[in-house]
Scaffold this active site. Structure first.
Site, PDB file in Angstrom:
ATOM      1  N   ARG A  71      12.254  10.495  -1.032  1.00 29.64           N
ATOM      2  CA  ARG A  71      13.230   9.452  -1.356  1.00 29.64           C
ATOM      3  C   ARG A  71      14.198   9.937  -2.444  1.00 29.64           C
ATOM      4  O   ARG A  71      13.772  10.446  -3.462  1.00 29.64           O
ATOM      5  CB  ARG A  71      12.506   8.168  -1.794  1.00 29.64           C
ATOM      6  N   VAL A 114       5.070  -4.410  -3.887  1.00 26.46           N
ATOM      7  CA  VAL A 114       5.966  -4.235  -2.741  1.00 26.46           C
ATOM      8  C   VAL A 114       7.263  -3.599  -3.240  1.00 26.46           C
ATOM      9  O   VAL A 114       7.552  -3.624  -4.441  1.00 26.46           O
ATOM     10  CB  VAL A 114       6.268  -5.575  -2.031  1.00 26.46           C
ATOM     11  N   LEU A 144      14.102   8.717 -19.587  1.00 29.75           N
ATOM     12  CA  LEU A 144      13.651   9.976 -18.979  1.00 29.75           C
ATOM     13  C   LEU A 144      14.791  10.605 -18.178  1.00 29.75           C
ATOM     14  O   LEU A 144      15.069  11.806 -18.295  1.00 29.75           O
ATOM     15  CB  LEU A 144      12.436   9.717 -18.079  1.00 29.75           C
ATOM     16  N   LYS A 192      10.297  16.327  -5.824  1.00 34.16           N
ATOM     17  CA  LYS A 192       9.684  17.133  -6.881  1.00 34.16           C
ATOM     18  C   LYS A 192       8.468  17.813  -6.264  1.00 34.16           C
ATOM     19  O   LYS A 192       8.108  17.514  -5.117  1.00 34.16           O
ATOM     20  CB  LYS A 192       9.287  16.268  -8.080  1.00 34.16           C
ATOM     21  N   ALA A 223       0.842  -1.206   0.000  1.00 38.73           N
ATOM     22  CA  ALA A 223       0.000   0.000   0.000  1.00 38.73           C
ATOM     23  C   ALA A 223       0.868   1.243   0.000  1.00 38.73           C
ATOM     24  O   ALA A 223       0.722   2.129   0.835  1.00 38.73           O
ATOM     25  CB  ALA A 223      -0.926  -0.023   1.216  1.00 38.73           C
ATOM     26  N   VAL A 233       2.746   3.584  -5.034  1.00 39.69           N
ATOM     27  CA  VAL A 233       2.210   3.007  -6.260  1.00 39.69           C
ATOM     28  C   VAL A 233       0.894   2.281  -5.986  1.00 39.69           C
ATOM     29  O   VAL A 233      -0.132   2.575  -6.600  1.00 39.69           O
ATOM     30  CB  VAL A 233       3.247   2.046  -6.905  1.00 39.69           C
ATOM     31  N   GLY A 234       0.924   1.332  -5.037  1.00 41.39           N
ATOM     32  CA  GLY A 234      -0.250   0.496  -4.779  1.00 41.39           C
ATOM     33  C   GLY A 234      -1.487   1.309  -4.400  1.00 41.39           C
ATOM     34  O   GLY A 234      -2.578   1.078  -4.942  1.00 41.39           O
ATOM     35  N   CYS A 244      12.642   5.934  -8.097  1.00 44.63           N
ATOM     36  CA  CYS A 244      12.773   5.068  -9.275  1.00 44.63           C
ATOM     37  C   CYS A 244      14.013   5.272 -10.134  1.00 44.63           C
ATOM     38  O   CYS A 244      14.686   4.300 -10.464  1.00 44.63           O
ATOM     39  CB  CYS A 244      11.538   5.224 -10.154  1.00 44.63           C
ATOM     40  N   GLN A 298      17.206   6.459 -10.109  1.00 45.31           N
ATOM     41  CA  GLN A 298      18.540   5.946  -9.789  1.00 45.31           C
ATOM     42  C   GLN A 298      18.508   4.425  -9.620  1.00 45.31           C
ATOM     43  O   GLN A 298      19.331   3.696 -10.178  1.00 45.31           O
ATOM     44  CB  GLN A 298      19.056   6.622  -8.534  1.00 45.31           C
TER      45      GLN A 298
END
Ligand code: UDX
Ligand code: UDX
Length: 463
Positions: free
Chosen positions: A342, A86, A223, A335, A9, A12-13, A272, A274
């Site tokens: 993170r 996860v 990206l 951002k 959760a 993303v989830g 994501c 790195q």
């Protein structure tokens, strides 16, 4: 009706399943997580993550066809389709340390699915995983003595934090990969059917399992590579009086290049980019492709250089010492429009300034709690101040590190009056009106632009 379960959760989830539940009122969706505090927050009025538009959707569907629960085993048993989101952090030990993906949560989850299943299930990889992870998962899932068969489908997530709801409501594309066997095709179609409730069919693309897994890593690598490329050029701009915003605009007008992801900055962050590039690098090395590995690794190295360069520029502009100086950092999130810190470049700058013994004040509208947790022991040396005016009061310098739009419209005249002179401003996101700030009296340093400085030429300038 299908029983859909999502394990994990997180960033993303949670948002993914909320939007899915809203668009699929006929399906029952349960989001489970081993973290009780996180589930309790999803059940409360204070969701564990800040994401524009998320509160409204969760309020509309929670308790109807969207449930948050810690009863992982029970809901696995009841599920037809299980999305697994996860976390898959960079492995920090043993072989592949610092590069490979740490798949221990994923493997544990696969074993938990096998243990609790009494019927066959479709298991969907939502987490970003190295290419061919599905193969290992299939081996674990299908080595069961219950006579159950599990199909593994890859359905990578492309949503970006801060725009997650919009990205999920109207995605550029949805990608679903599966084996080309009859059973694989059936599983793929079941996942496609879910998205087809709100995404036009032509935007749902299907591939083989390995292409789908690799496309996620590749998309993030491309990206991030654009950002590192423009950041590399920003360093050259600062030496040549070219302006990186003008250069980005000029090249972005070429329809072959396009205008997006060309904003020079203090660096890219987030959970994501790195991680996924390092993972790609590790895969290339594993498959005996050192040149390819080296090529992609440079994207991460350039990002580290950009963060370090920003701090060096601050130091040299401020007479090579910031020890004891109050410095207001505007922005902690990686951002704008998220509470996520993170891999935030803001925290990298914060740590570097603490090493220089600066008195750092960190200000952010939504991310201070996460920043405090991420800074660990160093948090004790930082003042956390949600009000940017209070943060800047008595400061020698301000550095803008997150592109929150509100930072562009602060009353900089009042801020200038409250600061120690000469007052410095470092714009790590190029969102401020630099000429105006200079006219107010600031010495202005922006990414990829000539500095606007009130001193004469004999005064030290950033190199
Ligand atoms: C994660 C991955 O990091 C990313 O690679 C992937 O693309 C999607 O999933 P995110 O949702 O941002 O991204 O991670 P995070 O917010 O850390 O959420 C993961 C959740 O999984 C956590 O709440 C954690 O408690 C939960 N989890 C982890 C389990 O429920 N079971 C486990 O065994 C491990
Ligand atoms: C990214 C991908 O965009 C998304 O598709 C994937 O699913 C997860 O990873 P995210 O990390 O949430 O999403 O945000 P993104 O908008 O990609 O920004 C990443 C970082 O790059 C941020 O620190 C951002 O400030 C920075 N960035 C972005 C720039 O410095 N310049 C730009 O032009 C764009």
């Amino acid at each position: 009706m299908a029983n859909i379960v999502c394990i994990g959760a997180g960033y993303v989830g949670g948002p993914t399943m909320a939007v899915m539940a809203q668009n699929c009122p006929h399906h029952r969706i349960v989001v489970v997580d081993i973290n009780e505090a996180r589930i309790a927050a999803w059940q409360s009025d204070h969701l564990p993550i800040y994401e524009p538009g998320l509160d409204e959707i969760v309020r509309a569907v929670r308790g109807k066809n969207l449930v948050f629960s810690t009863e992982v085993d029970r809901h696995i048993a009841e599920a037809d389709i299980i999305f697994v989101s996860v976390n898959t952090p960079t492995k920090m030990f043993g072989q592949g340390a610092g590069r490979a993906a740490d798949l221990q949560h994923w493997e544990k989850t696969a074993r938990q699915i096998v243990r609790n299943a009494t019927t066959p299930k479709i298991v969907v990889e939502k987490s970003t995983l190295p290419v061919r992870t599905a193969e290992a998962m299939e081996h674990i899932l299908n080595s069961n003595d219950k006579g159950l068969y599990f199909d593994v489908v890859s359905n990578p997530e492309f949503l970006a934090e801060g725009t997650a709801i919009r990205d999920m409501q109207a995605p550029d594309r949805v990608l679903v990969g599966a084996h080309t066997t009859p059973s694989g095709r059936k599983a793929l179609e079941a996942v496609v059917e879910i998205y087809a409730n709100w995404v036009p069919r032509e935007r749902i693309i299907t591939t083989n399992l390995w292409s789908s897994e690799l496309s996620k890593l590749t998309a993030n690598a491309f990206l991030a590579q654009r950002i590192s490329s423009i950041n590399a050029i920003s360093a050259l701009c600062e030496q040549t009086e070219a302006d990186v915003t003008e250069v980005a605009h000029a090249i972005g007008m070429d329809s072959r290049i396009g205008p997006k992801f060309l904003r020079a900055s203090v660096g890219f962050g987030g959970s994501c980019f790195q991680k996924d590039i390092l993972n790609l690098v590790y895969l290339c090395e594993y498959y005996g492709l050192p040149e390819v590995a080296h090529y992609w690794e440079q994207v991460v190295r350039m990002n580290e250089y950009q963060e370090a360069r920003f701090v060096s520029n601050m130091l040299s502009a401020m007479f090579n010492t910031v020890a004891g100086k109050r410095i207001a950092l505007l922005g902690a999130a990686f951002k704008a429009h998220t509470s996520d810190t993170r891999e935030s470049p803001a925290l990298a700058v914060c740590r570097a300034l603490l090493d220089e013994r600066a008195a750092v004040v960190l200000s952010d509208p939504h991310a201070l709690d996460n920043a405090r947790a991420d800074l660990g022991d160093q948090a004790a040396q930082v003042i956390f101040e949600p009000d940017p005016y209070a943060a800047a009061d008595g400061a020698y310098a301000i550095a803008v590190l997150t592109e929150w739009p509100q930072f562009a419209s602060l009353d900089y005249e009042a801020i200038f009056r409250s600061m120690v002179k000469p007052a410095f401003i470092f714009d790590g996101r190029d969102i401020l009106d630099h000429r105006r700030l200079f006219d107010i009296g600031f010495n202005v340093y922006a990414i990829g632009k000539p500095p606007l400085v009130h001193f004469n030429s004999s005064t030290p300038r950033p190199s």
